[in-house]
Write an enzyme that holds these catalytic residues in place. Structure first.
Site, PDB file in Angstrom:
ATOM      1  N   HIS A 315       0.851  -1.180   0.000  1.00 21.39           N
ATOM      2  CA  HIS A 315       0.000   0.000   0.000  1.00 21.39           C
ATOM      3  C   HIS A 315       0.887   1.230   0.000  1.00 21.39           C
ATOM      4  O   HIS A 315       1.980   1.222   0.580  1.00 21.39           O
ATOM      5  CB  HIS A 315      -0.911   0.004   1.235  1.00 21.39           C
ATOM      6  N   ASP A 372      -8.003  -4.530  -0.251  1.00 25.99           N
ATOM      7  CA  ASP A 372      -8.537  -4.989  -1.532  1.00 25.99           C
ATOM      8  C   ASP A 372      -8.372  -6.485  -1.724  1.00 25.99           C
ATOM      9  O   ASP A 372      -9.075  -7.103  -2.526  1.00 25.99           O
ATOM     10  CB  ASP A 372      -7.842  -4.258  -2.682  1.00 25.99           C
TER      11      ASP A 372
END
Length: 437
Positions: A315, A372
């Site tokens: 991320h 996700d």
């Protein structure tokens, strides 16, 4: 500014030397996180700008809503850890928290939930907008258009200088976005719209409007699926000054009405590098297919010359395990267990997660599973097509966008956004007539 910020104890100024001249710049510290160097007078004093593509080292605003510590893998809404809120709270209570700064007491909670629940119906004429789109239009295209069109229907809540109108607009957006999102799905599959029900909570109502079929059979909301949906909403409600939130703030800085600002945020979220990551992750898991093919794809991911990239890992902000992924990991098991789905993609996901937490390559590069990684699997199991994934993201994030927009409007230090540039084009030159070129 001086009244709202406290100066750091260690140092109250930073010295900047430019071509032999030294300038003192104030240093301010917030309640937590990195200190900031105030460069607002930099151009006035030096005739120079800073150069920061993507604004990755620039604090564009003061905010008290969401705090992220990427190194610790920490996400706080108004100081509350995201895992605690996901476990103990519900989405509308979290929405109240983001909007108002504190968790509601019982009376406040009831009044807020009543205000949202009884505003979920959209203007009947608004439903006619859907007929203007091709039946195969992307749901996010429809969302952008319909949400932007809300300003044409709710004139009594577009005066951003009126606190009461801002509150009404905020409640309307939070209440009606699930209805619009469900209508978007129904339009795409050719089914009639389903009106909201006041006896259902926020997540239950959305699932009912999305998957219920009027006059055919009663749709019973599965509590485990509704709970997972509620958690997904909570985990996606806000995430500090990301691209879409910054877009909402930038649009709002011009004085645009709140419906236009949220439509701008939806457009920004539509980008595959932002809101489309869970869809990309699901496609990757489908490409891998089975657990036995994972080593092949791990080798491809480690090969710098191979275009393949592992989606759902790492991320931009988190350099540790995404705290939201931990919550959804459990939710994914619960949903698939409830539905009796033995999804090979989950087995692939679990094995990829194990490798990511043990393989030196992943550990060194801090490629931990992110939110996700699991959200796509849950949504797929629930029956959502992949093109609806970003719509659900927008639905949840509307609460954060509205909170950030409201905070910006009330901040006296905010100005209309006007980023600068490092110009690299032609300097001034004279026009040459076409017959001499």
């Amino acid at each position: 500014m001086e009244e709202k910020y406290k100066k750091t104890v260690a140092s109250d100024t930073a010295s900047l030397t430019v071509r032999g001249n030294t300038f003192e710049l104030p240093i301010y510290g917030g309640s937590t996180g990195p200190d900031v160097i105030d460069i607002r007078t930099l151009y006035r004093d030096t005739g120079m700008f800073t150069f920061d593509p993507g604004f990755t080292s620039t604090a564009s605003c003061e905010s008290a809503i969401t705090y992220i510590d990427g190194d610790k893998g920490e996400l706080l809404y108004r100081g509350y850890p995201i895992d605690q809120l996901a476990e103990k709270s519900d989405f509308l209570e979290v929405a109240y928290l983001l909007l108002n700064g504190e968790l509601p007491n019982k009376q406040q909670d009831e009044e807020f939930k009543h205000a949202i629940t009884y505003h979920t119906m959209v203007h009947e004429q608004l439903s006619k907008f859907f007929g203007g789109f091709r039946r195969d239009a992307h749901p996010m295209a429809i969302m952008c258009g319909v949400v932007g069109a809300m300003s044409a229907f709710y004139h009594d809540s577009t005066d951003i200088n009126d606190p009461e109108q801002r509150k009404v607009a905020s409640n309307r957006l939070i209440a009606k976005i699930p209805t619009i999102a469900a209508m978007t799905y129904k339009y795409s599959i050719g089914q009639p719209f389903v009106y909201p029900r006041n006896d259902l909570n926020y997540a239950e109502n959305f699932l009912y409007m999305t998957f219920g079929v009027p006059s055919c059979e009663e749709y019973k909301v599965n509590p485990i699926l509704a709970n997972a949906m509620d958690k997904i909403f909570i985990l996606h409600a806000d995430h500090e000054q990301n691209a879409s939130t910054s877009t909402v703030r930038l649009a709002g800085s011009s004085g645009a009405n709140p419906f236009a600002c949220i439509a701008a945020g939806i457009a920004s979220l539509w980008g595959p590098a932002h809101g489309g990551a869970n869809e990309a992750c699901l496609k990757m898991l489908s490409e891998i297919g089975t657990v036995d093919r994972i080593p092949e794809y791990i080798d491809k991911a480690k090969d710098k010359n191979d275009p393949f990239r592992l989606m759902g890992f790492g991320h931009r902000v988190y350099k540790n395990f995404d705290p939201r992924a931990k919550v959804l990991q459990q939710a994914a098991n619960e949903v698939l267990g409830e539905l009796g789905i033995n999804d090979p993609l989950l087995e692939v996901a679990k094995e990829l997660e194990r490798i990511a937490l043990e393989d030196p390559y992943f550990i060194e590069k801090k490629l931990y599973p992110n939110v996700d990684f699991y959200s796509g699997i849950i949504l797929k199991a629930m029956g959502f097509p992949t093109e609806m994934f970003t719509v659900l993201f927008a639905l949840a994030r509307t609460v954060g966008w509205v909170s950030q927009w409201s905070e910006m409007i009330e901040d006296p230090t905010q100005k209309i956004g006007r980023p600068r540039q490092l110009f690299i084009g032609e300097s001034e030159r004279q026009y040459v007539s076409i017959d001499k070129r």
